[in-house]
Scaffold this motif. Structure first.
Motif, PDB file in Angstrom:
ATOM      1  N   HIS A  43      -4.887   2.665  -2.217  1.00  0.00           N
ATOM      2  CA  HIS A  43      -4.089   2.314  -1.048  1.00  0.00           C
ATOM      3  C   HIS A  43      -2.726   2.982  -1.147  1.00  0.00           C
ATOM      4  CE1 HIS A  43      -7.138  -0.575   0.054  1.00  0.00           C
ATOM      5  NE2 HIS A  43      -7.016  -1.198  -1.112  1.00  0.00           N
ATOM      6  N   GLN A  44      -2.350   3.701  -0.088  1.00  0.00           N
ATOM      7  CA  GLN A  44      -1.073   4.395  -0.031  1.00  0.00           C
ATOM      8  C   GLN A  44      -0.051   3.565   0.746  1.00  0.00           C
ATOM      9  OE1 GLN A  44      -0.589   7.361  -1.520  1.00  0.00           O
ATOM     10  NE2 GLN A  44      -2.726   7.591  -2.176  1.00  0.00           N
ATOM     11  N   VAL A  51       4.044   1.863  14.019  1.00  0.00           N
ATOM     12  CA  VAL A  51       2.655   2.002  14.467  1.00  0.00           C
ATOM     13  C   VAL A  51       1.739   1.584  13.319  1.00  0.00           C
ATOM     14  CG1 VAL A  51       0.908   3.578  15.364  1.00  0.00           C
ATOM     15  CG2 VAL A  51       3.315   3.898  15.971  1.00  0.00           C
ATOM     16  N   LEU A  52       0.838   0.652  13.590  1.00  0.00           N
ATOM     17  CA  LEU A  52       0.028   0.064  12.523  1.00  0.00           C
ATOM     18  C   LEU A  52      -1.300   0.793  12.360  1.00  0.00           C
ATOM     19  CD1 LEU A  52       0.678  -3.736  13.252  1.00  0.00           C
ATOM     20  CD2 LEU A  52       2.101  -2.055  12.064  1.00  0.00           C
ATOM     21  N   GLN A  58      -5.310  -1.803   7.564  1.00  0.00           N
ATOM     22  CA  GLN A  58      -6.686  -2.195   7.870  1.00  0.00           C
ATOM     23  C   GLN A  58      -7.293  -2.993   6.717  1.00  0.00           C
ATOM     24  OE1 GLN A  58      -7.199  -1.378  11.013  1.00  0.00           O
ATOM     25  NE2 GLN A  58      -5.249  -0.253  10.868  1.00  0.00           N
ATOM     26  N   ALA A  59      -6.807  -2.723   5.499  1.00  0.00           N
ATOM     27  CA  ALA A  59      -7.346  -3.415   4.320  1.00  0.00           C
ATOM     28  C   ALA A  59      -6.642  -4.737   4.036  1.00  0.00           C
ATOM     29  CB  ALA A  59      -7.241  -2.500   3.093  1.00  0.00           C
ATOM     30  N   ALA A  60      -5.418  -4.891   4.512  1.00  0.00           N
ATOM     31  CA  ALA A  60      -4.641  -6.098   4.212  1.00  0.00           C
ATOM     32  C   ALA A  60      -5.152  -7.289   5.016  1.00  0.00           C
ATOM     33  CB  ALA A  60      -3.163  -5.848   4.511  1.00  0.00           C
ATOM     34  N   THR A  61      -5.128  -8.467   4.396  1.00  0.00           N
ATOM     35  CA  THR A  61      -5.553  -9.704   5.055  1.00  0.00           C
ATOM     36  C   THR A  61      -4.407 -10.257   5.890  1.00  0.00           C
ATOM     37  OG1 THR A  61      -7.032 -10.212   3.215  1.00  0.00           O
ATOM     38  CG2 THR A  61      -6.440 -12.031   4.683  1.00  0.00           C
ATOM     39  N   GLU A  82      -0.380 -11.556  14.376  1.00  0.00           N
ATOM     40  CA  GLU A  82      -0.892 -11.278  13.042  1.00  0.00           C
ATOM     41  C   GLU A  82       0.204 -10.614  12.220  1.00  0.00           C
ATOM     42  OE1 GLU A  82      -5.670 -10.572  13.917  1.00  0.00           O
ATOM     43  OE2 GLU A  82      -4.389  -8.863  13.393  1.00  0.00           O
ATOM     44  N   VAL A  83       0.344 -11.057  10.974  1.00  0.00           N
ATOM     45  CA  VAL A  83       1.321 -10.479  10.055  1.00  0.00           C
ATOM     46  C   VAL A  83       0.611 -10.162   8.743  1.00  0.00           C
ATOM     47  CG1 VAL A  83       3.489 -10.819   8.818  1.00  0.00           C
ATOM     48  CG2 VAL A  83       3.222 -11.751  11.121  1.00  0.00           C
ATOM     49  N   ARG A  84       0.790  -8.926   8.259  1.00  0.00           N
ATOM     50  CA  ARG A  84       0.181  -8.481   7.010  1.00  0.00           C
ATOM     51  C   ARG A  84       1.263  -8.078   6.020  1.00  0.00           C
ATOM     52  NH1 ARG A  84      -3.352  -7.133  11.137  1.00  0.00           N
ATOM     53  NH2 ARG A  84      -5.595  -7.341  10.665  1.00  0.00           N
ATOM     54  N   PHE A  85       0.966  -8.243   4.747  1.00  0.00           N
ATOM     55  CA  PHE A  85       1.917  -7.940   3.683  1.00  0.00           C
ATOM     56  C   PHE A  85       1.277  -6.977   2.692  1.00  0.00           C
ATOM     57  CE2 PHE A  85       2.902 -12.092   5.342  1.00  0.00           C
ATOM     58  CZ  PHE A  85       4.285 -12.117   5.420  1.00  0.00           C
ATOM     59  N   ALA A  86       2.095  -6.057   2.165  1.00  0.00           N
ATOM     60  CA  ALA A  86       1.658  -5.145   1.111  1.00  0.00           C
ATOM     61  C   ALA A  86       2.878  -4.775   0.279  1.00  0.00           C
ATOM     62  CB  ALA A  86       1.004  -3.897   1.705  1.00  0.00           C
TER      63      ALA A  86
END
Length: 726
Positions: A43-44, A51-52, A58-61, A82-86
């Motif tokens: 994952h980069q 822009v998502l 796409q991989a983040a829950t 929807e909110v995603r974290f990485a």
């Protein structure tokens, strides 16, 4: 005797905490969302463009189960969020998707950073993320973004209060699309303090859809709590392998300043200085400052004073605001602030005084939270150089109980010395009688001054905020000779009592959201229990409309007992006596989301042995996200046997924003008491996060014959600062 009473109160507080702070069997587990770890291979890191379309998103829950807070608590939102974290080793990334069935009606009028006023963006749609890196439910961070990519941030202290003056180094971008709007945040871990031993952080998400005044929240979607409260929020898992680098930060600056004074002539100077900090641990920071400069600080807004006591003006200098939560002391009274950083770097008349050097030590170590500030201030007005010290330490006795101490030393305005020492005990729980919010604080302070000697102040406060009730109460005593030289003190030799209770009726009709009733008795006596001042709000009525407007009326019963004459204006004396007077107040607050938002208020009634007729009006105009214009007028007409007078204040603002990173703000003010007109104009260009260029112009004029302006003085400054992190 006082020590015995204090020990009894402490014992009672601890026993109440033990009795009522129990976790109910079957209490719900907190909501959880995992952060995707960006290893650089599988994952980069995403491109920060709003822009998502990055593969990592796409991989983040996602965290998506947000519920309504307003207008109907617990209801399903009209649109999905929807909110995603990485994260990689250096940054936390956040992706936000806000669906909107009417994307053409998204409200976005603000491009400037830090437009916080009661909430993150008072005129716009927005999403805010609250982060508690320590998981202690006490201190954290707030980051918010609107559909234009404008940013707001703050530090959260004491679980529920956001210090919006804090500016962190981070970045954000936003975009509109056919589904609504999206945003991305990029927050360096070097901006945050955190516990490297924890792999799970506290987190919460809140969205506001302005045109419907619909607020939705992920964890704790209840009207009894605000979105920046840290108690019992969700969990962000997977916060491992975090790196703050060497933890070194170097911020040099240079400023070119030209001053022109009608009396003293003109001067030009070029000076430089720097701030340097070291993250001793991810949670402890040491900072030094040399030749500190405050050229970019905003001008004070002028105030009218119809009392016999000093006015309070807030701190606006970034060096002091940056770590302000570490030095706060919970007296919870407007009469006393034991440490008030505005006393440093200013003369008694308010003129700037050079800070030659300073050092700060802030952060956390185990159960301790530390704040130490030591400043060497230049000599002025016949005073020598002064060393000024403040130290604040708190210790967590349990999850809900905190013990604190405060020490200040030094007197910036007198040749002698002054020392203040005190302590506080706070119990804050969200499980009072099972699931209710309650906090209560006991505090005590003692001062030792070379001139006035020794004396003490102490008090108690409590707050109960659970819909439909919002109740606050405080009682305090300030000794005759109590003197916090590095603090703010409105009056000495008094006892204060306040009860402020609000009951909120939720209506949620097509036009009316809620109706509030407020009762607020307030008393101040001397130490012999003779009444000095009283103001009773009986009752206050407030209507909150679905459009975001508010209408309120309230009745005041006031009493002032003067034991000596009060010179309210030169030559206008109010004689000693017991004065009882009544007034009625009202206000209309316009909806800030509208292009044109007028507001107005008034107070009419008795004033001592005369009359008061006052009113104010404010008109805000937002024709586009690039332009904000506001004009305000206040007038206070006083009729007294000793003579009549009218105080007038005129304020005008023009804020221009070419982008979220380039702004030009101008404030112009006039008042007829000083008969002066002043202009403060400031351009700020954030070249990149941490690198800023400011151009500031201040001009002052005397008003002659009510119409002509006579030039008095001006100052222009060009300041550039850069931040390097290693």
């Amino acid at each position: 005797m006082k020590n015995l009473v204090l020990r009894q109160h402490l014992s009672l507080l601890l026993s109440l905490a033990a009795q009522f702070s129990v976790t109910l069997p079957g209490s719900a587990e907190p909501l959880r969302v995992p952060a995707l770890i960006l290893d650089g291979q599988t994952h980069q890191a995403p491109e920060l463009d709003g822009v998502l379309d990055d593969a990592c998103w796409q991989a983040a829950t996602p965290a998506s189960d947000l519920r309504q807070v307003f207008p109907r608590e617990g209801a399903t939102p009209a649109d999905a969020t929807e909110v995603r974290f990485a994260h990689d080793h250096q940054h936390l990334y956040i992706a936000i998707r806000c669906d909107d069935r009417e994307p053409g009606r998204i409200t976005a009028r603000e491009l400037q950073r830090d437009s916080f006023s009661g909430e993150s963006f008072p005129a716009d749609d927005f999403v805010q993320i609250v982060i508690d890196p320590f998981g202690r439910q006490r201190d954290g961070f707030l980051f918010a973004v609107n559909p234009l990519g404008a940013m707001t941030d703050g530090r959260i202290e004491n679980s529920t209060t956001t210090v919006v003056e804090w500016d962190g180094i981070w970045d954000a971008r936003a975009r509109h699309d056919a589904r609504g709007w999206t945003a991305e945040m990029k927050i360096p871990f070097s901006t945050l303090s955190f516990d490297p031993g924890r792999d799970s952080w506290g987190v919460n998400i809140q969205r506001l859809i302005r045109r419907r005044e619909e607020m939705i929240r992920w964890a704790q979607p209840t009207q009894s709590r605000d979105g920046d409260w840290l108690t019992d929020i969700g969990r962000l898992d997977g916060m491992t392998q975090l790196d703050q680098g060497l933890g070194l930060e170097f911020k040099p600056y240079t400023v070119l300043r030209h001053t022109d004074n009608k009396t003293d002539g003109s001067t030009t100077e070029l000076r430089g200085g720097f701030d340097a900090s070291w993250l001793i641990t991810p949670a402890l920071t040491a900072t030094i400052t040399v030749n500190t400069d405050f050229a970019e600080a905003e001008a004070d807004v002028r105030q009218v004073n119809l009392s016999r006591f000093p006015l309070f003006f807030p701190e606006k200098r970034d060096f002091f605001l940056r770590d302000a939560p570490y030095f706060s002391f919970p007296t919870n009274t407007s009469l006393l602030t034991p440490f008030f950083s505005r006393n440093i770097g200013r003369s008694a008349a308010g003129a700037p005084v050079d800070i030659l050097a300073g050092a700060k030590f802030t952060g956390r170590a185990g159960p301790y939270t530390l704040g130490i500030l030591d400043v060497q201030q230049d000599g002025h007005d016949g005073l020598p150089d002064k060393n000024l010290l403040v130290a604040r330490v708190t210790r967590e006795l349990s999850e809900e109980i905190t013990l604190g101490m405060l020490l200040t030393h030094g007197d910036p305005y007198q040749a002698g010395d002054n020392t203040l020492f005190g302590g506080d005990l706070t119990w804050r729980t969200a499980r009072f009688f099972g699931d209710k919010n309650l906090y209560t604080t006991l505090w005590g302070l003692g001062s030792d001054d070379d001139q006035s000697g020794r004396d003490a102040a102490f008090g108690w406060s409590a707050g109960y905020s659970n819909a439909p009730w919002d109740i606050f109460s405080t009682a305090s005593q300030i000794g005759d000779d109590f003197d916090p030289a590095l603090g703010f003190l409105e009056r000495q030799g008094v006892r204060e009592y306040l009860l402020d209770a609000v009951y909120r009726y939720e209506i949620n009709s097509s036009w009316l959201r809620s109706f509030n009733i407020r009762v607020a008795p307030y008393l101040i006596t001397d130490l012999d229990d003779r009444l000095e001042s009283a103001k009773h709000v009986l009752p206050g009525l407030r209507w909150e409309l679905e459009s975001g407007e508010e209408i309120a009326f309230w009745l005041n019963h006031k009493e002032e007992q003067l034991f000596e004459p009060f010179d309210i204006r030169p030559g206008n004396l109010i004689e000693p006596g017991d004065y009882k007077f009544n007034s009625v107040e009202g206000e209309y607050i316009g909806a800030p989301s509208r292009m044109l938002a007028p507001s107005a208020g008034f107070e009419i009634g008795d004033f001592y042995n005369g009359q008061l007729h006052s009113f104010w009006t404010q008109i805000d105009f937002r024709p586009s996200p690039h332009v904000f214009a506001g004009i305000g007028y206040e007038q206070y007409g006083v009729q007294l046997p000793g003579g009549d007078f009218t105080s007038r204040f005129l304020t005008a603002r023009l804020n221009l924003a070419l982008s979220p990173r380039l702004s030009w703000n101008t404030l112009a003010q006039y008042d007829n008491e000083s008969d002066t007109f002043g202009v403060n104009s400031r351009i700020r260009w954030t070249v990149r996060p941490g690198t800023d260029i400011y151009f500031i112009v201040n001009q002052g004029y005397a008003v002659q014959d009510k119409r002509r302006l006579k030039y008095v003085q001006s100052e222009a400054a060009l300041k550039a600062g850069v931040t390097w992190r290693f």
